[in-house]
Design an enzyme around this catalytic site. Structure first.
Site, short mmCIF file in Angstrom:
data_model
loop_
_atom_site.label_atom_id
_atom_site.label_comp_id
_atom_site.label_asym_id
_atom_site.label_seq_id
_atom_site.Cartn_x
_atom_site.Cartn_y
_atom_site.Cartn_z
N SER A 79 0.86 -1.19 0.00
CA SER A 79 0.00 0.00 0.00
C SER A 79 0.89 1.24 0.00
O SER A 79 1.78 1.36 0.85
CB SER A 79 -0.84 0.03 1.29
N CYS B 78 -7.04 -0.11 12.40
CA CYS B 78 -8.40 -0.57 12.08
C CYS B 78 -8.99 -1.40 13.21
O CYS B 78 -10.13 -1.85 13.11
CB CYS B 78 -8.45 -1.31 10.75
N1 C6P Z 1 -2.31 -1.28 8.83
C1 C6P Z 1 -2.16 -0.15 10.98
O1 C6P Z 1 -2.48 0.74 11.78
P1 C6P Z 1 -4.69 -0.73 3.69
O2 C6P Z 1 -5.57 -0.17 4.75
O3 C6P Z 1 -5.45 -1.63 2.79
O4 C6P Z 1 -3.91 0.29 2.98
O5 C6P Z 1 -3.59 -1.63 4.45
C2 C6P Z 1 -4.02 -2.72 5.20
C3 C6P Z 1 -2.87 -3.38 5.90
C4 C6P Z 1 -2.50 -4.66 5.51
N2 C6P Z 1 -1.46 -5.28 6.06
C5 C6P Z 1 -0.73 -4.71 7.03
C6 C6P Z 1 0.43 -5.45 7.61
C7 C6P Z 1 -1.04 -3.42 7.48
O6 C6P Z 1 -0.30 -2.86 8.42
C8 C6P Z 1 -2.16 -2.75 6.94
C9 C6P Z 1 -2.58 -1.43 7.46
C10 C6P Z 1 -2.63 -0.06 9.55
O7 C6P Z 1 -1.45 -1.08 11.32
C11 C6P Z 1 -4.06 0.32 9.46
S1 C6P Z 1 -5.12 -0.91 10.11
#
Ligand code: C6P
Length: 407
Positions: free
Chosen positions: A201, A326
């Site tokens: 991401s 999240c």
């Molecule tokens: N972790 C945290 O506070 P997105 O939201 O789709 O861009 O990324 C999701 C995601 C997937 N895998 C890992 C290992 C991550 O750390 C995250 C996003 C954030 O840890 C938001 S929950």
């Protein structure tokens, strides 16, 4: 002063990234799939962005890197399409993952279980990582996929992806890694490590939110999650998000150019902060520094609730978290700390501090001062509370701390 120490949740978009994206909103706004000049004018910029991502990850020309909306989409895509291709459409029935994956993997796995898939959630060791021999011991001839994160968003611990990749290759099992917290933070060389799919991401490395990617080794088949137009060679339909793709390319290039130097500087600040916080009595940091992403600390302070600590830090204009953003709306214990073996009380005290290349020495000084102040205040409150409300079966604030968490 205000200090942002929640860079594992998201990062500031680098001003150079914002600048690179700017022309694609109102000047070069054509749809890349259109045949006219407005559309084709975007092609060289898309090509450059794609090249930037391939170079940063040392991907081979035979591999595919498909842009998605985020890592959540990439993770869901792999899990649901492997289910479709090898379990519904084949003779496999089993997926292996770990207890400490991000919810975008764990929730998708729970959904797969409802569809009849057998899912093994591997335990982690006292450092919070899964050991290669554990993975090996659970692979059977029915296993379709192993999915293990590259680095933990909560602890920063780096998993033995190279060794697990070798095991999966030897056993002929597909291997997916959620690379969100590794890409842009530690070297990720996709020709050195055998991994079939990697999710990422852009907003975790100073790119924009709403854009991610899935790396697919040797462009191997994986049925699409989104059906529609012909974009991305039919692998992921939907009009290409040109400004965000350009932004992701620029961001990954910035993050991985002189990476060692950048990371050494972040690591030095992180270690200074960690050393100072460990001067406080009864504080514990999860995992060895050497095997952690250089920006992350998950610290526990005995007798201090994580949420209380966040409140005080927030009042001092310091942004931190108790763990995954999240899962921040519930007051549950930190599940990763529970998986490592912390008891319930300790697992309520975790504070995640995550730095970035924009974190300054002054911000670290200020955080140390405010952190110590907050711990003193909260401990004073909890000890006066304990005088009127003794904890049943023990002294107030007493909790079992696994010896392996102490540093
Ligand atoms: N972790 C945290 O506070 P997105 O939201 O789709 O861009 O990324 C999701 C995601 C997937 N895998 C890992 C290992 C991550 O750390 C995250 C996003 C954030 O840890 C938001 S929950």
């Amino acid at each position: 002063m205000q200090v942002y120490l929640d860079n594992n949740a998201t990062t500031m978009c680098d001003p150079q990234v914002v600048e690179a994206m700017q022309p694609f909103f109102s000047e070069l706004y054509g749809n890349p799939s259109s045949l006219h000049k407005f559309g084709t004018a975007t092609h060289p910029y898309l090509k450059k962005a794609i090249d930037q991502v391939y170079t940063a990850l040392n991907a081979s020309d035979d591999d595919d890197i498909i842009f998605t909306s985020c890592a959540t989409e990439s993770n869901n895509w792999v899990l649901k399409s492997v289910f479709n291709d090898l379990i519904v459409g084949g003779d496999k029935d089993h997926i292996i993952t770990t207890e400490v994956e991000h919810p975008s993997v764990l929730s998708a796995c729970r959904w797969l279980e409802e569809q009849g898939v057998k899912v093994t959630y591997l335990p982690v060791n006292d450092q919070g990582i899964v050991e290669p021999h554990t993975v090996k011991s659970f692979i059977t001839d029915k296993t379709a996929l192993v999915s293990v994160m590259w680095a933990s968003n909560e602890t920063g611990m780096i998993f033995p992806i190279k060794e697990i990749g070798e095991i999966c290759k030897e056993k002929g099992v597909l291997f997916h890694s959620d690379g969100v917290q590794a890409v842009g933070k530690i070297p990720v060389d996709l020709q050195d490590v055998h991994v079939d799919f990697v999710s990422m991401s852009a907003h975790k490395f100073h790119g924009p939110k709403g854009i991610g990617a899935l790396y697919i080794k040797n462009s191997q088949p994986l049925s699409p999650l989104l059906h529609g137009g012909e974009q991305m060679g039919h692998r992921r339909s939907g009009t290409l998000n040109v400004p965000y793709i350009v932004g992701m390319g620029k961001a990954i290039e910035l993050a991985t150019t002189n990476m060692e130097e950048k990371m050494a500087s972040i690591r030095a600040k992180r270690d200074r902060l960690e050393d100072a916080l460990l001067e406080l009595s009864d504080t514990f940091v999860v995992g060895s520094r050497e095997n952690r992403t250089p920006n992350t600390i998950l610290i526990s302070i005995r007798g201090v609730e994580g949420e209380g600590m966040l409140w005080d830090l927030n009042n001092a204009m310091i942004g931190a978290s108790t763990g995954s953003a999240c899962a921040s709306e519930d007051l549950e214990a930190n599940t990763v700390m529970l998986a490592i073996g912390a008891d319930n009380e300790l697992a309520h005290t975790g504070i995640r501090l995550s730095l970035s290349r924009f974190t300054t020495d002054e911000e670290i000084d200020y955080t140390i001062e405010q952190f110590k102040k907050a711990v003193a205040r909260l401990r004073a409150i909890s000890s006066s509370f304990a005088k009127v409300q003794p904890t049943p079966g023990g002294e107030a604030g007493e909790c079992h701390i696994p010896h392996h968490m102490a540093h």
